[in-house]
Design a protein around this motif. Structure first.
Motif, PDB file in Angstrom:
ATOM      1  N   LYS A   2      32.287  51.251  30.671  1.00  0.00           N
ATOM      2  CA  LYS A   2      31.728  49.935  30.980  1.00  0.00           C
ATOM      3  C   LYS A   2      32.867  48.985  31.364  1.00  0.00           C
ATOM      4  O   LYS A   2      33.967  49.062  30.804  1.00  0.00           O
ATOM      5  N   VAL A   3      32.570  48.097  32.310  1.00  0.00           N
ATOM      6  CA  VAL A   3      33.580  47.162  32.823  1.00  0.00           C
ATOM      7  C   VAL A   3      33.132  45.734  32.539  1.00  0.00           C
ATOM      8  O   VAL A   3      31.965  45.379  32.777  1.00  0.00           O
ATOM      9  N   TYR A   4      34.071  44.908  32.061  1.00  0.00           N
ATOM     10  CA  TYR A   4      33.766  43.511  31.749  1.00  0.00           C
ATOM     11  C   TYR A   4      34.822  42.603  32.385  1.00  0.00           C
ATOM     12  O   TYR A   4      36.017  42.918  32.367  1.00  0.00           O
ATOM     13  N   LEU A   5      34.364  41.472  32.905  1.00  0.00           N
ATOM     14  CA  LEU A   5      35.277  40.415  33.327  1.00  0.00           C
ATOM     15  C   LEU A   5      35.752  39.709  32.067  1.00  0.00           C
ATOM     16  O   LEU A   5      34.944  39.407  31.175  1.00  0.00           O
ATOM     17  N   VAL A   6      37.051  39.438  31.957  1.00  0.00           N
ATOM     18  CA  VAL A   6      37.583  38.875  30.716  1.00  0.00           C
ATOM     19  C   VAL A   6      38.600  37.769  30.991  1.00  0.00           C
ATOM     20  O   VAL A   6      39.047  37.557  32.125  1.00  0.00           O
ATOM     21  N   GLY A   7      38.952  37.101  29.905  1.00  0.00           N
ATOM     22  CA  GLY A   7      40.085  36.176  29.924  1.00  0.00           C
ATOM     23  C   GLY A   7      39.872  34.904  30.720  1.00  0.00           C
ATOM     24  O   GLY A   7      38.800  34.291  30.704  1.00  0.00           O
ATOM     25  N   GLY A   8      40.923  34.534  31.459  1.00  0.00           N
ATOM     26  CA  GLY A   8      40.930  33.263  32.168  1.00  0.00           C
ATOM     27  C   GLY A   8      39.833  33.111  33.201  1.00  0.00           C
ATOM     28  O   GLY A   8      39.343  32.000  33.430  1.00  0.00           O
ATOM     29  N   ALA A   9      39.436  34.204  33.818  1.00  0.00           N
ATOM     30  CA  ALA A   9      38.382  34.111  34.839  1.00  0.00           C
ATOM     31  C   ALA A   9      37.070  33.658  34.221  1.00  0.00           C
ATOM     32  O   ALA A   9      36.364  32.815  34.789  1.00  0.00           O
ATOM     33  N   LYS A  17      35.870  25.602  37.040  1.00  0.00           N
ATOM     34  CA  LYS A  17      37.116  25.551  37.808  1.00  0.00           C
ATOM     35  C   LYS A  17      37.189  26.717  38.790  1.00  0.00           C
ATOM     36  O   LYS A  17      36.519  27.742  38.619  1.00  0.00           O
ATOM     37  N   ALA A  18      37.999  26.548  39.823  1.00  0.00           N
ATOM     38  CA  ALA A  18      38.180  27.612  40.821  1.00  0.00           C
ATOM     39  C   ALA A  18      38.839  28.822  40.183  1.00  0.00           C
ATOM     40  O   ALA A  18      39.738  28.684  39.342  1.00  0.00           O
ATOM     41  N   LEU A  19      38.401  30.005  40.583  1.00  0.00           N
ATOM     42  CA  LEU A  19      38.986  31.240  40.065  1.00  0.00           C
ATOM     43  C   LEU A  19      40.053  31.741  41.025  1.00  0.00           C
ATOM     44  O   LEU A  19      39.780  31.933  42.214  1.00  0.00           O
ATOM     45  N   HIS A  20      41.249  31.931  40.520  1.00  0.00           N
ATOM     46  CA  HIS A  20      42.354  32.391  41.357  1.00  0.00           C
ATOM     47  C   HIS A  20      42.577  33.894  41.235  1.00  0.00           C
ATOM     48  O   HIS A  20      43.110  34.522  42.143  1.00  0.00           O
ATOM     49  N   GLU A  21      42.179  34.459  40.127  1.00  0.00           N
ATOM     50  CA  GLU A  21      42.290  35.894  39.949  1.00  0.00           C
ATOM     51  C   GLU A  21      41.297  36.340  38.886  1.00  0.00           C
ATOM     52  O   GLU A  21      40.891  35.559  38.020  1.00  0.00           O
ATOM     53  N   ARG A  22      40.916  37.589  38.969  1.00  0.00           N
ATOM     54  CA  ARG A  22      39.961  38.155  38.021  1.00  0.00           C
ATOM     55  C   ARG A  22      40.591  39.365  37.335  1.00  0.00           C
ATOM     56  O   ARG A  22      41.153  40.217  38.010  1.00  0.00           O
ATOM     57  N   ASP A  23      40.486  39.399  36.019  1.00  0.00           N
ATOM     58  CA  ASP A  23      40.970  40.541  35.243  1.00  0.00           C
ATOM     59  C   ASP A  23      39.786  41.191  34.553  1.00  0.00           C
ATOM     60  O   ASP A  23      38.857  40.512  34.087  1.00  0.00           O
ATOM     61  N   TYR A  24      39.852  42.510  34.474  1.00  0.00           N
ATOM     62  CA  TYR A  24      38.757  43.258  33.880  1.00  0.00           C
ATOM     63  C   TYR A  24      39.278  44.153  32.765  1.00  0.00           C
ATOM     64  O   TYR A  24      40.425  44.615  32.794  1.00  0.00           O
ATOM     65  N   GLN A  41      47.598  53.343  38.798  1.00  0.00           N
ATOM     66  CA  GLN A  41      48.145  52.863  37.538  1.00  0.00           C
ATOM     67  C   GLN A  41      49.448  52.106  37.769  1.00  0.00           C
ATOM     68  O   GLN A  41      50.319  52.557  38.506  1.00  0.00           O
ATOM     69  N   VAL A  42      49.569  50.921  37.125  1.00  0.00           N
ATOM     70  CA  VAL A  42      50.780  50.109  37.264  1.00  0.00           C
ATOM     71  C   VAL A  42      51.387  49.748  35.918  1.00  0.00           C
ATOM     72  O   VAL A  42      52.545  49.362  35.833  1.00  0.00           O
ATOM     73  N   PHE A  46      51.076  49.840  28.584  1.00  0.00           N
ATOM     74  CA  PHE A  46      49.693  50.236  28.325  1.00  0.00           C
ATOM     75  C   PHE A  46      49.010  50.423  29.676  1.00  0.00           C
ATOM     76  O   PHE A  46      49.467  49.887  30.692  1.00  0.00           O
ATOM     77  N   PRO A  47      47.903  51.177  29.704  1.00  0.00           N
ATOM     78  CA  PRO A  47      47.287  51.524  30.994  1.00  0.00           C
ATOM     79  C   PRO A  47      46.617  50.346  31.699  1.00  0.00           C
ATOM     80  O   PRO A  47      45.585  49.826  31.255  1.00  0.00           O
ATOM     81  N   VAL A  48      47.209  49.913  32.784  1.00  0.00           N
ATOM     82  CA  VAL A  48      46.621  48.907  33.668  1.00  0.00           C
ATOM     83  C   VAL A  48      46.514  49.528  35.056  1.00  0.00           C
ATOM     84  O   VAL A  48      47.448  50.186  35.521  1.00  0.00           O
ATOM     85  N   PHE A  49      45.376  49.281  35.706  1.00  0.00           N
ATOM     86  CA  PHE A  49      45.115  49.923  36.989  1.00  0.00           C
ATOM     87  C   PHE A  49      44.707  48.886  38.022  1.00  0.00           C
ATOM     88  O   PHE A  49      44.127  47.843  37.689  1.00  0.00           O
ATOM     89  N   LEU A  50      45.011  49.169  39.285  1.00  0.00           N
ATOM     90  CA  LEU A  50      44.590  48.321  40.397  1.00  0.00           C
ATOM     91  C   LEU A  50      43.399  48.971  41.083  1.00  0.00           C
ATOM     92  O   LEU A  50      43.391  50.178  41.363  1.00  0.00           O
ATOM     93  N   HIS A  51      42.398  48.143  41.366  1.00  0.00           N
ATOM     94  CA  HIS A  51      41.185  48.624  42.042  1.00  0.00           C
ATOM     95  C   HIS A  51      41.553  49.151  43.425  1.00  0.00           C
ATOM     96  O   HIS A  51      42.374  48.538  44.136  1.00  0.00           O
ATOM     97  N   PRO A  52      40.990  50.264  43.838  1.00  0.00           N
ATOM     98  CA  PRO A  52      41.374  50.856  45.136  1.00  0.00           C
ATOM     99  C   PRO A  52      41.073  49.986  46.350  1.00  0.00           C
ATOM    100  O   PRO A  52      41.675  50.173  47.408  1.00  0.00           O
ATOM    101  N   HIS A  53      40.156  49.022  46.211  1.00  0.00           N
ATOM    102  CA  HIS A  53      39.797  48.190  47.366  1.00  0.00           C
ATOM    103  C   HIS A  53      40.201  46.718  47.210  1.00  0.00           C
ATOM    104  O   HIS A  53      40.610  46.081  48.170  1.00  0.00           O
ATOM    105  N   THR A  54      40.096  46.176  45.982  1.00  0.00           N
ATOM    106  CA  THR A  54      40.357  44.748  45.788  1.00  0.00           C
ATOM    107  C   THR A  54      41.737  44.444  45.218  1.00  0.00           C
ATOM    108  O   THR A  54      42.185  43.295  45.262  1.00  0.00           O
ATOM    109  N   ASP A  55      42.412  45.467  44.670  1.00  0.00           N
ATOM    110  CA  ASP A  55      43.708  45.302  44.008  1.00  0.00           C
ATOM    111  C   ASP A  55      43.630  44.440  42.747  1.00  0.00           C
ATOM    112  O   ASP A  55      44.657  44.008  42.216  1.00  0.00           O
ATOM    113  N   GLU A  56      42.421  44.163  42.273  1.00  0.00           N
ATOM    114  CA  GLU A  56      42.283  43.427  41.022  1.00  0.00           C
ATOM    115  C   GLU A  56      42.642  44.337  39.850  1.00  0.00           C
ATOM    116  O   GLU A  56      42.525  45.555  39.927  1.00  0.00           O
TER     117      GLU A  56
END
Length: 368
Positions: A2-9, A17-24, A41-42, A46-56
């Motif tokens: 399952k994927v959730y939008l989290v944090g500052g977004a 407020k305007a969203l400048h970036e989204r973290d999941y 993977q970047v 700990f495991p952090v990954f970039l989306h193949p299309h959005t780079d989020e």
């Protein structure tokens, strides 16, 4: 999985407020599953990954256990069994510990929505004290959201003092301290950052210059009435209230970039409240010392700083006119004029003639 939008977004979305970036955050997945879906993977710690299309950024849900001193002394566990609530619990402030599911449902196990409504910056759990960087982050958020009415909860401020008294702040890397400070200087209320640090007894070891009450109040007064566009200029205003020796020490301590350091020294040396800048000899010396003829963009920066230091609009206009007149001086023109008069300018004579012509141009404007 399952994927959730989290944090500052989520926080900024709820604040309108305007969203400048989204973290999941991703719950129930392994690194192998993420790679199989095309993620890159970047993360190293700990495991952090970039989306193949959005780079989020998509981070696997994880827990953190204190295992050593400082902000790096944690053991990370990013297992498929880690729940969303466990991941949110490791976050610093409740307003940063709200998640949003793909259907828009909000998951708020630690009272972040209530604190958003109450305009309160409150720690998620007692684990707040395990990471000294959170003292700076809380102060930075206080500055960022001061115009929205947010304040630090009393119990959170007490935990910040606890971190300070245990000398945990000294374990921070200067690069991280500088990064948080620059973010604070980029807010509309940078003075709040230092006020919160003072209230948290956290000015030492990184900002000992501000432990002197006279200096602290001078910096607070200067940064409380700013109209600046960049963190670099706010930094220069801050440095303008210190001594040259203090600027050197602070710059070394925080590894301040060379350009910022130089501008800060100029804001101190040529402080508009201490120098008669509209006297032609003073401005001519300032222009030479600040290397304005080779760095004309620096004049624009100093003019903005001087305005905040008390230079009047009329004085600003005079200095701009004087600078423009001197900046139009051309070595080629002076050489041609000398040739027409049967003389010659060569070598060092050219530089001397140019400087004399610039001084004359400045005097012609500022003596009026």
């Amino acid at each position: 999985m399952k994927v959730y939008l989290v944090g500052g977004a989520v926080r900024d979305k709820l604040l309108g407020k305007a969203l400048h970036e989204r973290d999941y955050v991703v719950v129930g997945a392994t690194p192998e599953e993420m790679l199989a879906r095309g993620f890159r993977q970047v993360g190293k710690d700990f495991p952090v990954f970039l989306h193949p299309h959005t780079d989020e950024e998509y981070a696997l849900a994880r827990t953190e256990r204190k295992s050593g001193p400082g902000y790096t002394g944690f053991t990370i566990a990013a297992e498929p069994s880690v729940t969303l609530e466990q991941d949110l619990q490791r976050r610093d402030l409740t307003i940063n510990a709200i998640a949003e599911a793909d259907d828009g449902q909000l998951i708020d196990p630690y009272g972040g929505l209530a604190d958003l409504k109450a305009r309160m910056l409150r720690h998620v759990s007692s684990a707040f004290v395990e990471d000294p960087l959170r003292v700076l982050r809380a102060a930075r958020f206080a500055a960022r959201f001061a115009d929205d009415g947010f304040v630090i909860a009393a119990e959170t401020l007490q935990l910040m003092r606890q971190i300070s008294t245990h000398d945990e702040l000294a374990t921070l890397a200067n690069e991280r301290v500088w990064q948080e400070t620059v973010k604070a200087l980029n807010t509309s209320r940078p003075a709040v950052y230092f006020k919160v640090l003072k209230d948290a007894e956290a000015l030492s070891p990184w900002f000992p210059e501000l432990e002197d009450n006279t200096t602290f109040h001078a910096v607070q007064a200067r940064l409380s009435a700013i109209d600046m566009t960049t963190a670099e200029l706010v930094f220069a205003l801050w440095m303008g209230e210190l001594s040259a020796a203090q600027i050197n020490l602070l710059s070394e301590r925080l590894r301040v970039p060379k350009e910022w350091r130089q501008l800060g020294k100029l804001a101190c040396r040529w402080h508009a409240a201490a120098q008669q800048l509209t006297q032609h000899k003073v401005f001519a010396e300032c222009a030479l010392h600040a290397d304005l003829w080779r760095r004309p963009e620096r004049f624009g920066q100093l003019l903005l700083v001087w305005r905040q230091q008390g230079l009047t609009l009329t004085e600003q206009e005079k200095l701009q006119t004087a600078f423009d007149a001197a900046d139009r001086v051309s070595a080629a023109t002076l050489i041609e004029q000398a040739r027409a008069a049967g003389e010659s300018l060569v070598g060092p004579e050219i530089g001397a003639a140019v400087q004399q012509a610039r001084d004359t141009a400045i005097a012609g404007v500022l003596k009026e």
